[in-house]
Design an enzyme around this catalytic site. Sequence first.
Site, short mmCIF file in Angstrom:
data_model
loop_
_atom_site.label_atom_id
_atom_site.label_comp_id
_atom_site.label_asym_id
_atom_site.label_seq_id
_atom_site.Cartn_x
_atom_site.Cartn_y
_atom_site.Cartn_z
N MET A 78 21.48 13.61 2.66
CA MET A 78 21.41 13.57 1.19
C MET A 78 22.20 14.73 0.56
O MET A 78 21.76 15.37 -0.39
CB MET A 78 19.95 13.61 0.72
CG MET A 78 19.15 12.40 1.19
SD MET A 78 17.36 12.56 0.93
CE MET A 78 16.90 13.64 2.30
N GLY A 95 16.92 4.96 9.20
CA GLY A 95 16.99 6.07 10.15
C GLY A 95 15.70 6.21 10.92
O GLY A 95 15.11 5.24 11.40
N LYS A 137 13.86 4.46 -3.26
CA LYS A 137 13.83 5.83 -3.78
C LYS A 137 15.26 6.33 -3.81
O LYS A 137 15.97 6.25 -2.81
CB LYS A 137 12.97 6.74 -2.91
CG LYS A 137 11.50 6.35 -2.89
CD LYS A 137 10.71 7.16 -1.89
CE LYS A 137 10.56 8.59 -2.33
NZ LYS A 137 9.76 8.76 -3.55
N ASP A 185 12.73 0.64 2.26
CA ASP A 185 13.50 1.57 1.43
C ASP A 185 14.83 0.97 1.01
O ASP A 185 15.33 0.02 1.62
CB ASP A 185 13.77 2.87 2.21
CG ASP A 185 12.57 3.80 2.19
OD1 ASP A 185 11.64 3.55 1.42
OD2 ASP A 185 12.57 4.79 2.94
N GLU A 231 36.58 -40.94 24.56
CA GLU A 231 35.82 -39.75 24.93
C GLU A 231 35.18 -39.08 23.72
O GLU A 231 34.05 -38.59 23.80
CB GLU A 231 36.72 -38.76 25.67
CG GLU A 231 37.05 -39.18 27.10
CD GLU A 231 35.80 -39.32 27.95
OE1 GLU A 231 34.86 -38.50 27.79
OE2 GLU A 231 35.75 -40.25 28.78
N THR A 281 18.06 8.27 14.27
CA THR A 281 18.36 8.94 13.02
C THR A 281 19.86 8.89 12.70
O THR A 281 20.70 8.77 13.61
CB THR A 281 17.87 10.40 13.05
OG1 THR A 281 17.99 10.97 11.74
CG2 THR A 281 18.66 11.24 14.03
#
Length: 462
Positions: A380, A299, A267, A245, A22, A328
């Site tokens: 942030m 986001g 950034k 980003d 098999e 977000t």
Amino acid sequence: MKHFPIFMALEGRRVVVSGGGEAALAKLRLLLKTEARLTVITQSPASEIVDWAQDDRLTLIARPMQIGDALCAKLFYAANEDDAEDARVAAIASAEGALVNIVDNLEDSQFITPAIVDRDPVTVAIGTEGAAPVLARAIKKDLEDKLSPTLGLMARVGKAFRKHADALPFGRKRRDFWADYYFGGTAPNTEDEANAKLDTLLEQHLHEPERDGHVDLVGAGPGDPELLTLKARNALDTADVVIYDRLVAPEILELARREAVMISAGKEGFGPSVTQGAINEMIVSHARSGAYVVRLKSGDPTVFGRLDEEIEACDAAHINWRIVPGITSASAAVAALGQSLTKRGRNSGIRFLTGHDTKGFADHDWKTLSRPGEVAAIYMGKKSARFIQGRLMMHGADPATPVTVIENASRPSQQILATTLAELEPALTDANFDGPALTFLGLAPRDALAVADDYQMKEALS
């Protein structure tokens, strides 16, 4: 990735299978779809193997394997269903230069055979490195249901037509032609219908003017690829250039078209960054060249994303643009807390704040924020935590006000720090978070988190 997926040319190449039961049959049913020269070596061949040999679909050697039997073989399968015999024949084949697979022995195999969706010449291979064969079969079934049975016909006819499509300039115009063929209108059922569709489309695309460049300003969501919107996913599928980003998750960048030009426009607060002016110039210059540009932001681009500056740059250059919103970070982070951003009797509004702006730490209406029941999501805010803590307490905020910081919201590396305003610092410094973090003023995690964790565990196991 321990196994690198490749498609090996087997036309006219020798492939040897040792075994006749098999396990051997399972491999042979797949190998017989190729154009390889198949040899089966076994004392006890199954009746199907005998029939295939009589039909000249393979060569049958009815004896145990010997030295020299695997010479010039590209691939070798040990499928005797006997560990000792499989080890013996695998050693012979390996010494004679063949790549060796021992059925149901991942550790000693040099290659593995994936689950395959066959729409010849379109072939989809699915592998789990032996970790989850049931999962591979489930994915295979899902793809079988989704891929049209005529896909192979269209691909074969399309392959023969490629030299005619070279009349179109390389790049976006040629891709649009093939996209219209494979995905536009009614799928052809015969070779004549497929050729007619190709001729019609080629004539149309040859006389169409070059398309203008376009910019999509796309939200990548908080990091979990499953939280990416369908519109954002489609944009990544077709983009010529992706300008992304620093906070965009690598798993989301992997979804971009392989031929797309990927440009990092990182950034970083209080650190070296690509200037916004340079980013604007990148966007405009690529779009002016006729490219479809995706400006990809973590986001939602409408929340602290400097979106207006990029729109103004596009408008000044007369470039068409579109906003593709994303989830977000505040939405993903509050979901991780098992909380709601607003609650009847507590707060009828939510403030989205930034911890710092282009001039440094951002100032806000601290007197209002210090009132009982106020809720704010501070983006942030990691490096400005001590500043925020001081301003709030200076304006009379209750030191026991709950504060929660969520790092890497929605990602596997997500961490949650539950503290109070009085203890925000040094608690945040001690936590040593190094990923993107969002701070909630006035919210604490709920017991629902334990329920969510249990559900995710059960979902992963189901």
